[in-house]
Design a protein around this motif. Structure first.
Motif, short mmCIF file in Angstrom:
data_model
loop_
_atom_site.label_atom_id
_atom_site.label_comp_id
_atom_site.label_asym_id
_atom_site.label_seq_id
_atom_site.Cartn_x
_atom_site.Cartn_y
_atom_site.Cartn_z
N PHE A 98 -4.72 -2.99 -4.33
CA PHE A 98 -3.23 -3.32 -4.55
C PHE A 98 -2.24 -2.35 -5.14
O PHE A 98 -1.20 -2.28 -4.71
CB PHE A 98 -3.31 -4.50 -5.74
N ASN A 99 -2.66 -1.49 -6.12
CA ASN A 99 -2.12 -0.61 -6.81
C ASN A 99 -1.95 0.63 -5.69
O ASN A 99 -0.74 1.55 -5.87
CB ASN A 99 -2.75 0.03 -8.19
N HIS A 100 -2.84 0.82 -4.86
CA HIS A 100 -2.73 1.91 -3.83
C HIS A 100 -1.47 1.55 -2.97
O HIS A 100 -0.90 2.52 -2.38
CB HIS A 100 -4.06 1.92 -3.09
N PHE A 101 -1.28 0.21 -2.62
CA PHE A 101 -0.23 -0.06 -1.65
C PHE A 101 1.11 -0.01 -2.57
O PHE A 101 2.16 0.27 -1.92
CB PHE A 101 -0.55 -1.47 -1.15
N LYS A 102 1.03 -0.34 -3.68
CA LYS A 102 2.18 -0.53 -4.68
C LYS A 102 2.93 0.80 -4.77
O LYS A 102 4.07 0.99 -4.88
CB LYS A 102 1.78 -0.89 -6.10
N LYS A 103 2.17 1.90 -4.65
CA LYS A 103 2.65 3.47 -4.69
C LYS A 103 3.53 3.67 -3.70
O LYS A 103 4.40 4.51 -3.94
CB LYS A 103 1.25 4.39 -4.88
N ALA A 104 3.08 3.09 -2.53
CA ALA A 104 3.98 3.28 -1.20
C ALA A 104 4.95 2.43 -1.04
O ALA A 104 5.73 2.29 -0.15
CB ALA A 104 2.94 3.11 0.10
N GLY A 105 5.20 1.25 -2.10
CA GLY A 105 6.10 0.14 -1.93
C GLY A 105 5.93 -0.86 -0.93
O GLY A 105 6.64 -1.13 -0.40
N LEU A 106 4.61 -1.11 -0.80
CA LEU A 106 4.09 -2.07 0.35
C LEU A 106 3.19 -3.12 -0.03
O LEU A 106 2.81 -2.97 -1.01
CB LEU A 106 3.40 -1.30 1.61
N SER A 107 3.36 -4.19 0.93
CA SER A 107 2.22 -5.28 0.36
C SER A 107 1.16 -5.04 1.10
O SER A 107 0.92 -3.95 2.05
CB SER A 107 2.92 -6.58 1.11
#
Length: 207
Positions: free
Chosen positions: A65-74
Motif C-alpha cells: 500500500f505504501n509503495h502505491f502511496k509514494k506514487a499517489g495512486l490507489s
C-alpha cells in the motif's frame, strides 16, 4: 515507450479487406499507471513499473500500500516492469494510454502459458511411443522407452526428456501484428494467438 499491460479477452476470427479470414486475439488494454521509476543511479538500469486495474485496499498489505502511496495512486492488481532507454519522459503517477500503439504495428507479447499439469513424454516432448500393439506389447504404446545404458554410466543424464510438469512458463510471442484498435473501448485485436488463459495479464511490448 516500452509497452503496456493487457488482459486476454479471448480469440475470434475476422475478415481482412482482401477477403482472408484470419484468427486473432482480443485484448483489453486499459490505461496503465506509472507506479515506480528506476534509474541507473539507484537501481543500475532504466525501467518503469506499470500498474493496472484497481485493487481493494483491505486486500493490500501495508508495505505494498505504501509503495502505491509514494506514487499517489490507489493499489493496483497487476504490476509489470518495462525496461526503457531513458526515464526523463515519464512522470510518477501519470497514466499511459493505448494510443501509443498504431494499427499495423508489430508487437511482442509476453505472458504465462497455460498449465497442463503432469504429462507423459508423448504430450510433453512429442515422442511417438515404443511401437504398435504387436508381439504382446499391450502397454508400450505411450511409453518413453529406454532412458540410458546399464552398468556404464549407471545413471540418467541431467536434462533427459521424461514425463513431468508441463506449461505455466514465461512465453514470448514475437512480431504479432495489430489488426485493429478501438480507442474508445481500449480494445486491441492481434493477429494470431497469445500465451495464457482468458483474463490473464500480458506484457505488450513495442518492437
Amino acid at each position: 515507450m516500452a509497452g503496456l499491460i493487457g488482459k486476454n479477452i479471448g480469440m475470434t476470427s475476422i475478415f481482412l479487406k482482401s477477403g482472408e479470414n484470419v484468427p486473432c486475439t482480443i485484448l483489453k488494454v486499459d490505461p496503465c499507471y506509472i507506479v515506480q521509476i528506476k534509474t541507473i543511479e539507484n537501481d543500475g538500469y532504466f525501467s518503469i513499473q506499470l500498474g493496472v486495474d484497481d485493487r481493494e485496499v483491505k486486500k493490500t498489505n501495508k508495505s505494498l500500500f505504501n509503495h502505491f502511496k509514494k506514487a499517489g495512486l490507489s493499489p493496483k492488481k497487476k504490476l509489470l516492469e518495462f525496461k526503457v532507454d531513458k526515464v526523463s519522459d515519464f512522470i510518477l503517477g501519470n497514466s499511459i494510454q493505448i494510443n501509443i500503439f498504431e494499427e499495423g504495428e508489430l508487437v511482442h507479447v509476453k505472458g504465462i502459458s497455460k498449465g497442463k499439469g503432469f504429462q507423459g513424454v508423448i504430450k510433453r516432448h512429442n515422442f511417438s511411443g515404443v511401437g504398435e500393439r504387436t508381439h504382446g506389447q499391450h502397454n508400450r504404446l505411450r511409453a518413453p522407452g529406454s532412458i540410458g545404458a546399464g552398468s556404464d554410466p549407471s545413471r540418467v543424464f541431467k536434462g533427459k526428456k521424461m514425463a513431468g510438469k508441463m506449461g505455466k512458463k514465461s512465453v514470448t510471442i514475437k512480431n504479432l501484428k495489430i489488426l485493429k484498435i478501438d480507442f474508445d473501448q481500449n480494445i486491441m485485436i492481434l493477429k494470431g494467438s497469445v500465451p495464457g488463459n482468458k483474463n490473464s495479464y500480458l506484457m505488450i511490448q513495442k518492437k
